[in-house]
Enzyme design. Sequence first.
Site, PDB file in Angstrom:
ATOM      1  N   GLN A 127      21.525  -3.343 -38.696  1.00 55.79           N
ATOM      2  CA  GLN A 127      22.197  -2.257 -37.966  1.00 55.79           C
ATOM      3  C   GLN A 127      23.213  -2.779 -36.954  1.00 55.79           C
ATOM      4  O   GLN A 127      23.772  -1.994 -36.180  1.00 55.79           O
ATOM      5  CB  GLN A 127      21.160  -1.379 -37.249  1.00 55.79           C
ATOM      6  CG  GLN A 127      20.246  -0.616 -38.186  1.00 55.79           C
ATOM      7  CD  GLN A 127      20.948   0.484 -38.979  1.00 55.79           C
ATOM      8  OE1 GLN A 127      22.088   0.849 -38.709  1.00 55.79           O
ATOM      9  NE2 GLN A 127      20.261   1.012 -39.972  1.00 55.79           N
ATOM     10  N   CYS A 183       8.255   9.508 -43.472  1.00 53.37           N
ATOM     11  CA  CYS A 183       7.449  10.339 -44.358  1.00 53.37           C
ATOM     12  C   CYS A 183       6.438   9.428 -45.042  1.00 53.37           C
ATOM     13  O   CYS A 183       6.805   8.410 -45.618  1.00 53.37           O
ATOM     14  CB  CYS A 183       8.324  11.008 -45.411  1.00 53.37           C
ATOM     15  SG  CYS A 183       9.414  12.199 -44.649  1.00 53.37           S
ATOM     16  N   GLY A 201      18.798  -5.498 -47.559  1.00 58.86           N
ATOM     17  CA  GLY A 201      18.336  -6.029 -46.275  1.00 58.86           C
ATOM     18  C   GLY A 201      16.846  -6.351 -46.293  1.00 58.86           C
ATOM     19  O   GLY A 201      16.406  -7.357 -45.726  1.00 58.86           O
ATOM     20  N   THR A 202      16.077  -5.520 -46.971  1.00 59.86           N
ATOM     21  CA  THR A 202      14.627  -5.750 -47.053  1.00 59.86           C
ATOM     22  C   THR A 202      14.354  -7.113 -47.688  1.00 59.86           C
ATOM     23  O   THR A 202      13.533  -7.891 -47.196  1.00 59.86           O
ATOM     24  CB  THR A 202      13.966  -4.630 -47.906  1.00 59.86           C
ATOM     25  OG1 THR A 202      14.238  -3.375 -47.269  1.00 59.86           O
ATOM     26  CG2 THR A 202      12.474  -4.833 -48.051  1.00 59.86           C
ATOM     27  N   THR A 252      21.331 -13.835 -61.934  1.00 64.87           N
ATOM     28  CA  THR A 252      22.788 -13.713 -62.063  1.00 64.87           C
ATOM     29  C   THR A 252      23.334 -12.847 -60.936  1.00 64.87           C
ATOM     30  O   THR A 252      22.780 -11.791 -60.632  1.00 64.87           O
ATOM     31  CB  THR A 252      23.144 -13.108 -63.442  1.00 64.87           C
ATOM     32  OG1 THR A 252      22.585 -13.969 -64.434  1.00 64.87           O
ATOM     33  CG2 THR A 252      24.655 -13.005 -63.643  1.00 64.87           C
ATOM     34  N   SER A 286      22.832  -5.899 -44.700  1.00 63.68           N
ATOM     35  CA  SER A 286      22.734  -5.060 -45.897  1.00 63.68           C
ATOM     36  C   SER A 286      24.056  -4.360 -46.143  1.00 63.68           C
ATOM     37  O   SER A 286      24.619  -3.750 -45.223  1.00 63.68           O
ATOM     38  CB  SER A 286      21.623  -4.027 -45.674  1.00 63.68           C
ATOM     39  OG  SER A 286      21.613  -3.106 -46.733  1.00 63.68           O
ATOM     40  N   GLY A 287      24.548  -4.424 -47.386  1.00 63.24           N
ATOM     41  CA  GLY A 287      25.853  -3.856 -47.717  1.00 63.24           C
ATOM     42  C   GLY A 287      25.983  -2.372 -47.412  1.00 63.24           C
ATOM     43  O   GLY A 287      26.961  -1.927 -46.842  1.00 63.24           O
ATOM     44  N   HIS A 288      24.942  -1.597 -47.783  1.00 62.92           N
ATOM     45  CA  HIS A 288      25.126  -0.138 -47.710  1.00 62.92           C
ATOM     46  C   HIS A 288      25.121   0.414 -46.292  1.00 62.92           C
ATOM     47  O   HIS A 288      25.346   1.597 -46.093  1.00 62.92           O
ATOM     48  CB  HIS A 288      24.120   0.584 -48.613  1.00 62.92           C
ATOM     49  CG  HIS A 288      22.700   0.616 -48.138  1.00 62.92           C
ATOM     50  ND1 HIS A 288      22.120   1.760 -47.656  1.00 62.92           N
ATOM     51  CD2 HIS A 288      21.746  -0.336 -48.090  1.00 62.92           C
ATOM     52  CE1 HIS A 288      20.848   1.508 -47.336  1.00 62.92           C
ATOM     53  NE2 HIS A 288      20.605   0.249 -47.591  1.00 62.92           N
ATOM     54  N   ASN A 332      17.360   0.433 -35.412  1.00 62.45           N
ATOM     55  CA  ASN A 332      17.931   1.440 -36.318  1.00 62.45           C
ATOM     56  C   ASN A 332      17.738   2.869 -35.828  1.00 62.45           C
ATOM     57  O   ASN A 332      18.478   3.755 -36.213  1.00 62.45           O
ATOM     58  CB  ASN A 332      17.319   1.290 -37.719  1.00 62.45           C
ATOM     59  CG  ASN A 332      15.816   1.159 -37.694  1.00 62.45           C
ATOM     60  OD1 ASN A 332      15.277   0.238 -37.072  1.00 62.45           O
ATOM     61  ND2 ASN A 332      15.120   2.059 -38.346  1.00 62.45           N
TER      62      ASN A 332
END
Length: 378
Positions: A176, A321, A69-70, A233, A196-198, A148
């Site tokens: 999100q 953090c 996503g970034t 690729t 984003s996939g994850h 998010n």
Amino acid sequence: MIYLDHNATTGVAPEAIEAILAALKNGPSNPSSKHRAGECCKEAVMQARGELGQLLNCTPPELVYTSCGTEANHFAIQGALAMQPDRRHIVASSVEHPSVMELLAHLEKQGVKVTYVPVDDKGQLDAAAVEAAMTAETALVTVMWANNETGVLMPIEAIAAATKARGILFHTDAVQAAGKVAIDLKAVPVDMLSLSGHKLHAPTGIGALFVRKGLKIPSLFHGHQERARRGGTENVPGIVGLGKAALLAKNELANEQAHLAALRDKLEAGVLERVPIARVNGAGAVRVSNTTFIRFGDLEAELILERLDRAGVCASAGAACTSSGTAPSHVLLAMGVDERGALASVRFSLGRDNTAADIDTLLDILPGIVNEAAAIAA
Ligand code: PLP
């Protein structure tokens, strides 16, 4: 383990794992190769692109695969500036994800002007305020679809209508939102959309940028792949996994969101009843159904999170953090929450595998954990 941190990352759906394994077992996979092995995985990528297109209601060629996503956010924002060298102004909300905020801060150092439109105390953004920030210099408006941390949904339809009327490009970070709310890109005139996939039960390492047909975004990496928009690729297993995860999310959207909303409401009601100092950040705003961000008075969220973790519950703080320690959430600060309150907030983000029993367990242990944290803080 009770996993309540799905906005950080989700587990990979079994259907996606199966498709990924099949792609890996299929042998060497470079869709640019002209032989049968190449042709075979080119077909798999085509099919997966169609599946992701169904989730967003867009055409397959409008999707460009990225690594995350970034990358999709950077691609859109830097692409919009590169396409319009005479326009050096960007409008964003004040609660964008760090992947956007940090890029915007970098661009500001290079002379790009950025207007950050504030949100109200519930984390809501006023589309009229976004429109008022647009000028003749504006290259891009970038506003996330769902936040998010709080889960608050932004007025994407209204902003898209306003940007379209003024001929200004509009990008939305839907990382999100994809898989959590219905997205119909034939109906909503956004120009670019990141996902984003994850975050939707596909693996890490794969994301996508929707680029509306006709928009000539410059290449992110030079090379012939992805219609010369993003060289390199293709990540065939990731692409195939994302396709299956997207299809699953689309087919299950209504049922899953009803299930998550019921669990989230149960969690919020239970916490508010059993922990008198608890308050929901963004309560009353329209939110995605899986997210709740709860402030526990002025208690340090870290004290609560450590104890939850020891008890087998994974959640997170909105705080980031940094090398110098823990910084309060910029989202909560933008909502007018003070620094102590921002450091006292815990985000619970639910997922499809959570059950009512998970929430009961959390509700049983949380009051004791909060009391312990209060005793330490006293
Ligand atoms: N945008 C939002 C709203 C997010 O929540 C995230 C990840 O947390 C990202 C962008 C970045 O996505 P990725 O981790 O795929 O780079």
